[in-house]
Design an enzyme around this catalytic site. Sequence first.
Site, PDB file in Angstrom:
ATOM      1  N   LYS A 135     -59.732 -26.260  -2.061  1.00  0.00           N
ATOM      2  CA  LYS A 135     -58.378 -26.838  -2.137  1.00  0.00           C
ATOM      3  C   LYS A 135     -58.494 -28.178  -2.845  1.00  0.00           C
ATOM      4  O   LYS A 135     -59.563 -28.791  -2.844  1.00  0.00           O
ATOM      5  CB  LYS A 135     -57.825 -27.049  -0.717  1.00  0.00           C
ATOM      6  CG  LYS A 135     -56.317 -27.099  -0.652  1.00  0.00           C
ATOM      7  CD  LYS A 135     -55.693 -25.721  -0.668  1.00  0.00           C
ATOM      8  CE  LYS A 135     -54.179 -25.814  -0.808  1.00  0.00           C
ATOM      9  NZ  LYS A 135     -53.537 -24.500  -0.654  1.00  0.00           N
ATOM     10  N   ASP A 175     -49.627 -25.237  -5.079  1.00  0.00           N
ATOM     11  CA  ASP A 175     -49.331 -25.401  -3.641  1.00  0.00           C
ATOM     12  C   ASP A 175     -48.123 -26.350  -3.614  1.00  0.00           C
ATOM     13  O   ASP A 175     -47.387 -26.433  -4.620  1.00  0.00           O
ATOM     14  CB  ASP A 175     -50.551 -25.981  -2.899  1.00  0.00           C
ATOM     15  CG  ASP A 175     -50.389 -25.955  -1.379  1.00  0.00           C
ATOM     16  OD1 ASP A 175     -50.506 -24.868  -0.793  1.00  0.00           O
ATOM     17  OD2 ASP A 175     -50.127 -27.009  -0.765  1.00  0.00           O
TER      18      ASP A 175
HETATM   19  P1  NDP Z   1     -43.134 -26.181  -2.364  1.00  0.00           P
HETATM   20  O1  NDP Z   1     -43.543 -27.518  -2.844  1.00  0.00           O
HETATM   21  O2  NDP Z   1     -42.623 -25.186  -3.333  1.00  0.00           O
HETATM   22  O3  NDP Z   1     -42.060 -26.321  -1.190  1.00  0.00           O
HETATM   23  C1  NDP Z   1     -42.338 -27.004  -0.011  1.00  0.00           C
HETATM   24  C2  NDP Z   1     -41.044 -27.124   0.765  1.00  0.00           C
HETATM   25  O4  NDP Z   1     -41.319 -27.715   2.041  1.00  0.00           O
HETATM   26  C3  NDP Z   1     -40.026 -28.031   0.096  1.00  0.00           C
HETATM   27  O5  NDP Z   1     -38.745 -27.574   0.406  1.00  0.00           O
HETATM   28  C4  NDP Z   1     -40.294 -29.405   0.711  1.00  0.00           C
HETATM   29  O6  NDP Z   1     -39.126 -30.224   0.767  1.00  0.00           O
HETATM   30  C5  NDP Z   1     -40.711 -29.002   2.115  1.00  0.00           C
HETATM   31  N1  NDP Z   1     -41.709 -29.955   2.625  1.00  0.00           N
HETATM   32  C6  NDP Z   1     -42.942 -30.181   2.134  1.00  0.00           C
HETATM   33  N2  NDP Z   1     -43.579 -31.125   2.846  1.00  0.00           N
HETATM   34  C7  NDP Z   1     -42.717 -31.476   3.801  1.00  0.00           C
HETATM   35  C8  NDP Z   1     -42.780 -32.418   4.850  1.00  0.00           C
HETATM   36  N3  NDP Z   1     -43.883 -33.166   5.063  1.00  0.00           N
HETATM   37  N4  NDP Z   1     -41.693 -32.525   5.665  1.00  0.00           N
HETATM   38  C9  NDP Z   1     -40.595 -31.761   5.454  1.00  0.00           C
HETATM   39  N5  NDP Z   1     -40.475 -30.863   4.467  1.00  0.00           N
HETATM   40  C10 NDP Z   1     -41.521 -30.732   3.654  1.00  0.00           C
HETATM   41  O7  NDP Z   1     -44.420 -25.604  -1.578  1.00  0.00           O
HETATM   42  P2  NDP Z   1     -44.752 -24.105  -1.238  1.00  0.00           P
HETATM   43  O8  NDP Z   1     -43.524 -23.367  -0.870  1.00  0.00           O
HETATM   44  O9  NDP Z   1     -45.637 -23.588  -2.296  1.00  0.00           O
HETATM   45  O10 NDP Z   1     -45.685 -24.284   0.056  1.00  0.00           O
HETATM   46  C11 NDP Z   1     -45.151 -24.311   1.376  1.00  0.00           C
HETATM   47  C12 NDP Z   1     -46.257 -24.026   2.368  1.00  0.00           C
HETATM   48  O11 NDP Z   1     -46.833 -22.747   2.091  1.00  0.00           O
HETATM   49  C13 NDP Z   1     -47.432 -25.007   2.360  1.00  0.00           C
HETATM   50  O12 NDP Z   1     -47.965 -25.090   3.665  1.00  0.00           O
HETATM   51  C14 NDP Z   1     -48.449 -24.320   1.460  1.00  0.00           C
HETATM   52  O13 NDP Z   1     -49.760 -24.758   1.698  1.00  0.00           O
HETATM   53  C15 NDP Z   1     -48.253 -22.877   1.906  1.00  0.00           C
HETATM   54  N6  NDP Z   1     -48.708 -21.859   0.961  1.00  0.00           N
HETATM   55  C16 NDP Z   1     -48.228 -21.806  -0.308  1.00  0.00           C
HETATM   56  C17 NDP Z   1     -48.660 -20.806  -1.161  1.00  0.00           C
HETATM   57  C18 NDP Z   1     -48.081 -20.631  -2.525  1.00  0.00           C
HETATM   58  O14 NDP Z   1     -48.399 -19.599  -3.150  1.00  0.00           O
HETATM   59  N7  NDP Z   1     -47.249 -21.533  -3.015  1.00  0.00           N
HETATM   60  C19 NDP Z   1     -49.722 -19.851  -0.754  1.00  0.00           C
HETATM   61  C20 NDP Z   1     -50.085 -19.934   0.640  1.00  0.00           C
HETATM   62  C21 NDP Z   1     -49.620 -20.937   1.434  1.00  0.00           C
HETATM   63  P3  NDP Z   1     -38.565 -30.983  -0.564  1.00  0.00           P
HETATM   64  O15 NDP Z   1     -37.893 -29.919  -1.368  1.00  0.00           O
HETATM   65  O16 NDP Z   1     -37.640 -32.002  -0.051  1.00  0.00           O
HETATM   66  O17 NDP Z   1     -39.786 -31.535  -1.234  1.00  0.00           O
END
Ligand code: NDP
Length: 462
Positions: A135, A175
């Site tokens: 990562k 991510d």
């Molecule tokens: P994105 O950046 O596309 O979206 C993340 C979302 O979560 C956004 O809406 C963001 O809000 C919100 N968010 C992030 N951090 C916080 C926080 N600290 N407090 C509140 N809201 C938060 O990320 P992903 O959808 O790609 O990833 C989401 C999760 O899934 C993570 O845990 C990631 O590790 C996991 N994951 C992702 C994969 C992938 O293929 N993308 C694969 C496997 C796991 P805002 O819009 O306001 O920024």
Amino acid sequence: MMQRITAVNAKEEIAKLKNEQCAEDDVFFQAMEEVLLSLLPLFKSDEVYAKNAKNAIIQRLITPNRVIKFQVSWLNDKNEIQVNTGYRVQFNNALGPYKGGLRFHPSVNEGILKFLGFEQILKNALTGLPIGGAKGGSDFDPKGKSDFEVMKFCAAFMKELHNYIGPRIDVPAGDIGVGAREIGYLFGQYKSITSAFEGVLTGKPHFFGGSLMRPEATGYGVVYFTRKMLELETKEDECIKGKICTVSGAGNVALHVIEKLQHLGATPVSCTDSSGTLYDKRGVDLELLKELKLNKRVSLKEYTKVHADAEFTPVADYPEEGHAVWEIPCDIAFPCATQNELTVVDAKKLIKNGCMCVAEGANMPSTSEASSIILKSDMYYAPAKAANAGGVAVSGFEMSQNAAMQKWTFEKVDAKLKETMENICINVSETAKEYGVEGNYVDGANIAGFKRVADAMIAEGI
Ligand code: NDP
């Protein structure tokens, strides 16, 4: 001096480590403790792994092979030099090249990346593909930055990272904060430094080497896994149809969980972002959500300007221990935003409101205490390590396509994703049964993933 760590003394030894190390590592220890405690049934019953002391498998598994930390200096639009920190944690490559996403978010530090890299080892092993775990990322916040600033940051980040990656060495992906735009800029810089057009990153835009369906893969995969788990556990078909679902997050994972739930006839009624929780009890308007979060990159509050009867609860209006989204009555809850976003208070609310299943899209979204409560309840529990493996599985498919100079159709990738998620689900369920913890998908996933990595580590020696 730390004792040799085993599944049996994990709790005490991790407590000692926690005292010695900085708070940044708390999430890493949380992930490590969950895995090691899950391995107890395996260590009790299986000779090969009981000889752990000889092979030091756990010691080697919890210690990253390499942690790379570097300065990233870049010029903002006012021509001022900005300085961030970049990281790559190359955790374990027993099964194949290091593989795992890059996260750009102000909260990023070494501890968070060690937790994510550690989880990635076992998740990648569960896919059955030849990929190790890693990562990386930076404390850079893409929010509020111009396109040019994001491009300049990505170029500066890759100026250092390119020294450590390669299609047979380490293949990063996206991510939080790293989507197709960022991967495109990172790829462009890698190509310009090395002159090599090769599959060094996955999640690329599909018109220059990205796999079709990579954006959808994690979210769709979560729903495929959940559907299979409910089929196995309830013996009913069409277990998703007609269900009311709450979803947190509004990024890549959440939006595609919502999309697949809608395809299957469920009603997803919520999503969240860092500003608050949106609840639309008629079912969320996905087209509008995509416009707001993917194109305009604005707060979910904007949704209520179009749908006045939807409710928006700002984060600041909600007590700290709980989250508004888990108070909404639902059949299935999908935490898809970030780590530790579902607490004890939230788990109790879900149980009280009659929720039947928690399916994790984000990495480790439930706190340890919340996980214990969910496991002891009547709710079905799909843990992240298994349920969200669809993203990295399709990244693995992207590596195959790049190596063979091929482009698979959307339908082919979707069929292979579905098959992979169902196989992971069956493997996890059968492993849990084999080791006497039937129905516990957390232990099943940890044991099944661990066995594959441990077997390779033992066979490869040191
Ligand atoms: P994105 O950046 O596309 O979206 C993340 C979302 O979560 C956004 O809406 C963001 O809000 C919100 N968010 C992030 N951090 C916080 C926080 N600290 N407090 C509140 N809201 C938060 O990320 P992903 O959808 O790609 O990833 C989401 C999760 O899934 C993570 O845990 C990631 O590790 C996991 N994951 C992702 C994969 C992938 O293929 N993308 C694969 C496997 C796991 P805002 O819009 O306001 O920024």
